[in-house]
Every structure is written in C-alpha cells, then in structure tokens.
Design a protein around this motif. Sequence first.
Motif, mmCIF file in Angstrom:
data_model
loop_
_atom_site.group_PDB
_atom_site.id
_atom_site.type_symbol
_atom_site.label_atom_id
_atom_site.label_comp_id
_atom_site.label_asym_id
_atom_site.label_seq_id
_atom_site.Cartn_x
_atom_site.Cartn_y
_atom_site.Cartn_z
ATOM 1 N N ASP A 103 0.864 -1.184 0.000
ATOM 2 C CA ASP A 103 0.000 0.000 0.000
ATOM 3 C C ASP A 103 0.898 1.230 0.000
ATOM 4 O OD1 ASP A 103 -1.871 2.047 0.451
ATOM 5 O OD2 ASP A 103 -2.994 0.904 1.928
ATOM 6 N N LYS A 104 0.743 2.063 -1.020
ATOM 7 C CA LYS A 104 1.483 3.330 -1.047
ATOM 8 C C LYS A 104 0.531 4.489 -1.254
ATOM 9 C CE LYS A 104 2.966 2.592 -5.835
ATOM 10 N NZ LYS A 104 4.121 2.585 -6.770
ATOM 11 N N SER A 105 -0.706 4.293 -0.841
ATOM 12 C CA SER A 105 -1.749 5.280 -1.092
ATOM 13 C C SER A 105 -1.540 6.584 -0.336
ATOM 14 C CB SER A 105 -3.118 4.694 -0.728
ATOM 15 O OG SER A 105 -3.160 4.364 0.644
ATOM 16 N N GLY A 106 -0.734 6.565 0.731
ATOM 17 C CA GLY A 106 -0.527 7.776 1.511
ATOM 18 C C GLY A 106 0.632 8.646 1.045
ATOM 19 N N LEU A 107 1.418 8.179 0.115
ATOM 20 C CA LEU A 107 2.532 8.987 -0.385
ATOM 21 C C LEU A 107 1.979 10.234 -1.052
ATOM 22 C CD1 LEU A 107 4.844 6.196 -1.858
ATOM 23 C CD2 LEU A 107 5.067 7.374 0.334
ATOM 24 N N SER A 116 3.146 12.540 -3.111
ATOM 25 C CA SER A 116 3.435 12.853 -4.516
ATOM 26 C C SER A 116 4.410 11.830 -5.056
ATOM 27 C CB SER A 116 4.033 14.262 -4.636
ATOM 28 O OG SER A 116 5.398 14.258 -4.277
ATOM 29 N N ASP A 117 4.640 11.888 -6.371
ATOM 30 C CA ASP A 117 5.588 10.929 -6.963
ATOM 31 C C ASP A 117 7.035 11.292 -6.646
ATOM 32 O OD1 ASP A 117 5.181 12.193 -10.383
ATOM 33 O OD2 ASP A 117 5.910 13.126 -8.544
ATOM 34 N N GLY A 157 13.445 -7.193 2.708
ATOM 35 C CA GLY A 157 12.439 -7.496 3.711
ATOM 36 C C GLY A 157 12.822 -7.118 5.123
ATOM 37 N N SER A 158 13.907 -6.332 5.289
ATOM 38 C CA SER A 158 14.233 -5.874 6.639
ATOM 39 C C SER A 158 14.360 -4.350 6.639
ATOM 40 C CB SER A 158 15.493 -6.548 7.171
ATOM 41 O OG SER A 158 16.583 -6.330 6.291
ATOM 42 N N VAL A 159 15.544 -3.826 6.387
ATOM 43 C CA VAL A 159 15.764 -2.377 6.373
ATOM 44 C C VAL A 159 14.940 -1.731 5.258
ATOM 45 C CG1 VAL A 159 17.500 -0.602 5.904
ATOM 46 C CG2 VAL A 159 18.062 -2.549 7.366
ATOM 47 N N SER A 160 14.432 -0.538 5.559
ATOM 48 C CA SER A 160 13.661 0.202 4.563
ATOM 49 C C SER A 160 14.233 1.604 4.418
ATOM 50 C CB SER A 160 12.196 0.282 4.980
ATOM 51 O OG SER A 160 11.446 1.061 4.068
ATOM 52 N N THR A 161 14.092 2.162 3.220
ATOM 53 C CA THR A 161 14.530 3.530 2.952
ATOM 54 C C THR A 161 13.374 4.314 2.350
ATOM 55 O OG1 THR A 161 16.779 2.747 2.514
ATOM 56 C CG2 THR A 161 16.229 4.980 1.793
ATOM 57 N N LEU A 162 13.139 5.490 2.884
ATOM 58 C CA LEU A 162 12.176 6.427 2.312
ATOM 59 C C LEU A 162 12.981 7.534 1.640
ATOM 60 C CD1 LEU A 162 9.201 7.492 2.051
ATOM 61 C CD2 LEU A 162 9.613 8.758 4.179
ATOM 62 N N LYS A 163 12.742 7.708 0.358
ATOM 63 C CA LYS A 163 13.473 8.720 -0.407
ATOM 64 C C LYS A 163 12.518 9.816 -0.844
ATOM 65 C CE LYS A 163 16.863 5.371 -2.080
ATOM 66 N NZ LYS A 163 17.459 4.671 -3.243
ATOM 67 N N ILE A 164 12.978 11.041 -0.687
ATOM 68 C CA ILE A 164 12.199 12.192 -1.143
ATOM 69 C C ILE A 164 13.068 12.948 -2.139
ATOM 70 C CG2 ILE A 164 10.852 14.210 -0.480
ATOM 71 C CD1 ILE A 164 10.836 13.131 2.398
ATOM 72 N N GLN A 165 12.572 13.084 -3.339
ATOM 73 C CA GLN A 165 13.317 13.782 -4.381
ATOM 74 C C GLN A 165 12.862 15.240 -4.449
ATOM 75 O OE1 GLN A 165 12.212 11.223 -7.686
ATOM 76 N NE2 GLN A 165 14.188 10.177 -7.594
ATOM 77 N N GLN A 212 9.422 22.801 0.811
ATOM 78 C CA GLN A 212 9.234 23.229 2.201
ATOM 79 C C GLN A 212 8.097 22.474 2.878
ATOM 80 O OE1 GLN A 212 9.180 27.610 2.202
ATOM 81 N NE2 GLN A 212 11.162 27.444 3.237
ATOM 82 N N GLU A 213 7.063 22.131 2.137
ATOM 83 C CA GLU A 213 5.932 21.413 2.744
ATOM 84 C C GLU A 213 6.284 19.983 3.144
ATOM 85 O OE1 GLU A 213 5.832 22.740 -0.351
ATOM 86 O OE2 GLU A 213 4.964 21.319 -1.793
ATOM 87 N N ASP A 214 7.473 19.507 2.738
ATOM 88 C CA ASP A 214 7.917 18.176 3.152
ATOM 89 C C ASP A 214 8.479 18.191 4.579
ATOM 90 O OD1 ASP A 214 9.372 17.579 -0.133
ATOM 91 O OD2 ASP A 214 7.301 17.380 0.558
ATOM 92 N N SER A 215 8.691 19.369 5.144
ATOM 93 C CA SER A 215 9.229 19.471 6.503
ATOM 94 C C SER A 215 8.250 18.825 7.486
ATOM 95 C CB SER A 215 9.454 20.939 6.888
ATOM 96 O OG SER A 215 10.428 21.535 6.063
#
Lengths: 111, 116
Positions: free
Chosen positions: B56-60, B62-63, B72-80, B84-87
């Motif tokens: 489920d990625k429905s809450g992201l 924007s692209d 299946g263990s460590v996860s990374t969230l990347k923001i490109q 400012q609204e990403d703060s």
Amino acid sequence: DQQVKQNSPSLSVQEGRISILNCDYTNSMFDYFLWYKKYPAEGPTFLISISSIKDKNEDGRFTVFLNKSAKHLSLHIVPSQPGDSAVYFCAASPFGRQLTFGSGTQLTVLP
Amino acid sequence: GAGVSQSPRYKVAKRGQDVALRCDPISGHVSLFWYQQALGQGPEFLTYFQNEAQLDKSGLPSDRFFAERPEGSVSTLKIQRTQQEDSAVYLCASSQIGLAGDYEQYFGPGTRLTVT
C-alpha cells in the motif's frame, strides 16, 4: 474527513486521581484500537490495545474501554502519576493494516 | 532486544535536494510502515510493506516520494526535489501479526526533516 477524533487537546489532573482520555471514530471497518503515549523528540510508545470483539482491556494502571455502538473509546489511568504527563494518541486499524491517528491530547498530571 | 531505529535523527535539506531516510525494524517483524507527522498533529500513513512487498502506497503525497525494502528488513524512504511542505517528522513502525490478531506497531524515534 477525520476518521479518528480526540476532541480535547488538553487535560489536567491531580496526582492520584483518575485521568480519562476520550476518542471517537467514524469508520466501521476499524477493528483494532490502540493508545500511544508520546514525549517530545521521541516516537510514539505503545500503551494498550483492544480488539473489536472486546469491550474492555486492562494493563496495570491503564484500562481501555470500547463502545462499538457509539464508536467511542476511552483510556482510564488510575492513579495518575506526574510521569504520565505526555501527549496521548488514540489510533485505529482495519485488520492489522495502517493506523489512523487522532490529533492527540496533552495530559498534565499536577503533583 | 533492540527497538526500531531510524537515521538520521535530524536532517536539514535545501529546497530541491534529494534525501534518504533509513529505518531498521525490530528483527523478525514482517510488517513495516512509514508515517509523516506534522507539528501538532497525529502521524499520517504513507506506505506499508509486508516483507519486501510494498502492499500500500496510497498515503505517499506525490511521486517525489519513494520507499523500498529490498530484502524485507531495512527500509529507505526517499524524497526527491524536497519542498518546504515536506518538513515534518518521518516515523517508521514495525509489527508482527500475532496469532491472537494483535497488531501493535512499534515506532522508531523518527527523523525530523527541515527543508530550507
């Protein structure tokens, strides 16, 4: 559309008395409910949970009550202690999936 | 045992920069969730993994947001191209599905992202 609501942003209670925090929800698909406690600069800490097949769950000083017909849950803390002062979030989940949180209630226990 | 850990704890990025936020879940936990918490609000769901599968990625929002959990263990969230609204504070949580249907999620300390 807020599916989980905590209508009291703050609550002050005297040490030794009961603290009652309330939460309302609208989504009938929610079947699992949790309370979290949060201190500044820390992640939420799990406190207690209840599934929709129960109406009460106790763990030490903490009791959660669930009224499914009213779509309402509450957290009772007895007796309240100064160390309980924190922000409390209620959260709800359908079938072990993502949590939907309320906006939190700041509890202050006065010595 | 160790709880959920996240790094970095604080990140300051200039608008337009890319950032990567890391989450180490509790060992053996199948499910991993990312949440975003704005000041004065409760956490809001971003995305959910079961093992390495992103279910489920429905809450992201924007692209520009992308998450992975390749082993299946460590996860990374990347923001490109951060804006400012990403703060916000980005929280990671993990859980295992209990036999009694208990689904407690355990949270890490969060990464506070400030975009200037």
